[in-house]
Motif scaffolding. Structure first.
Motif, PDB file in Angstrom:
ATOM      1  N   MET A   1      28.916  31.911  33.765  1.00  0.00           N
ATOM      2  CA  MET A   1      29.945  32.027  34.647  1.00  0.00           C
ATOM      3  C   MET A   1      29.696  32.031  36.019  1.00  0.00           C
ATOM      4  O   MET A   1      30.281  31.774  36.951  1.00  0.00           O
ATOM      5  CB  MET A   1      30.586  33.368  34.167  1.00  0.00           C
ATOM      6  N   ALA A   2      28.290  32.685  36.136  1.00  0.00           N
ATOM      7  CA  ALA A   2      27.708  32.836  37.647  1.00  0.00           C
ATOM      8  C   ALA A   2      27.338  31.324  37.889  1.00  0.00           C
ATOM      9  O   ALA A   2      27.471  31.231  39.460  1.00  0.00           O
ATOM     10  CB  ALA A   2      26.424  33.597  37.301  1.00  0.00           C
ATOM     11  N   LYS A   5      30.694  30.255  39.726  1.00  0.00           N
ATOM     12  CA  LYS A   5      30.838  30.934  41.004  1.00  0.00           C
ATOM     13  C   LYS A   5      30.122  30.439  42.096  1.00  0.00           C
ATOM     14  O   LYS A   5      30.661  30.334  43.179  1.00  0.00           O
ATOM     15  CB  LYS A   5      30.822  32.404  40.738  1.00  0.00           C
ATOM     16  N   ILE A   8      31.628  26.892  43.302  1.00  0.00           N
ATOM     17  CA  ILE A   8      32.643  27.142  43.471  1.00  0.00           C
ATOM     18  C   ILE A   8      32.507  27.613  45.280  1.00  0.00           C
ATOM     19  O   ILE A   8      33.221  27.155  45.992  1.00  0.00           O
ATOM     20  CB  ILE A   8      33.629  28.173  43.019  1.00  0.00           C
ATOM     21  N   SER A   9      31.667  28.650  45.244  1.00  0.00           N
ATOM     22  CA  SER A   9      31.453  29.039  46.768  1.00  0.00           C
ATOM     23  C   SER A   9      30.519  28.044  47.672  1.00  0.00           C
ATOM     24  O   SER A   9      30.822  27.890  48.730  1.00  0.00           O
ATOM     25  CB  SER A   9      30.705  30.373  46.609  1.00  0.00           C
TER      26      SER A   9
END
Length: 109
Positions: A1-2, A5, A8-9
């Motif tokens: 999941m990291a 993120k 996406i960032s």
């Protein structure tokens, strides 16, 4: 999941950066399109690593000269993308004033 993120960032930051680049060129206050040459560096930066990844087989865990050369060339392109605005500012092609110059001079005086 990291990892999702981070991806996406990173894509959000790239989109905001491109938006500011386009706005900086398109606003009638500035009316200079020289910073759009940075798009060439943005397009060229992943090409050496993509070519090296297609050529080199990833079965061995040791470092490979072709991959290291591709990383070196990619690093050079990215550093050139940071250096081009500095060269433009030094040659007085673009300025780093945020506001129009007469207003800035009134504020500074």
């Amino acid at each position: 999941m990291a990892g999702i993120k981070a991806l996406i960032s990173l894509s959000f930051g790239g989109a905001v950066g491109l938006m500011f680049l386009m706005l900086g060129c398109a606003l009638p206050v500035y009316n200079k399109y020289w910073p759009l040459f940075l798009l060439f560096f943005y397009i060229l930066s992943p090409i050496p690593y993509c070519i090296a990844r297609r050529i080199v087989d990833d079965t061995d865990s040791a470092s490979n000269a072709c991959k290291e050369l591709a990383i070196f060339l990619t690093t050079g392109i990215v550093i050139s993308a940071f250096g081009l605005p500095v060269v433009f500012a030094r040659a007085e092609v673009v300025s780093f004033w945020i506001l129009p110059e007469p207003f800035c001079l009134k504020v500074l005086l």
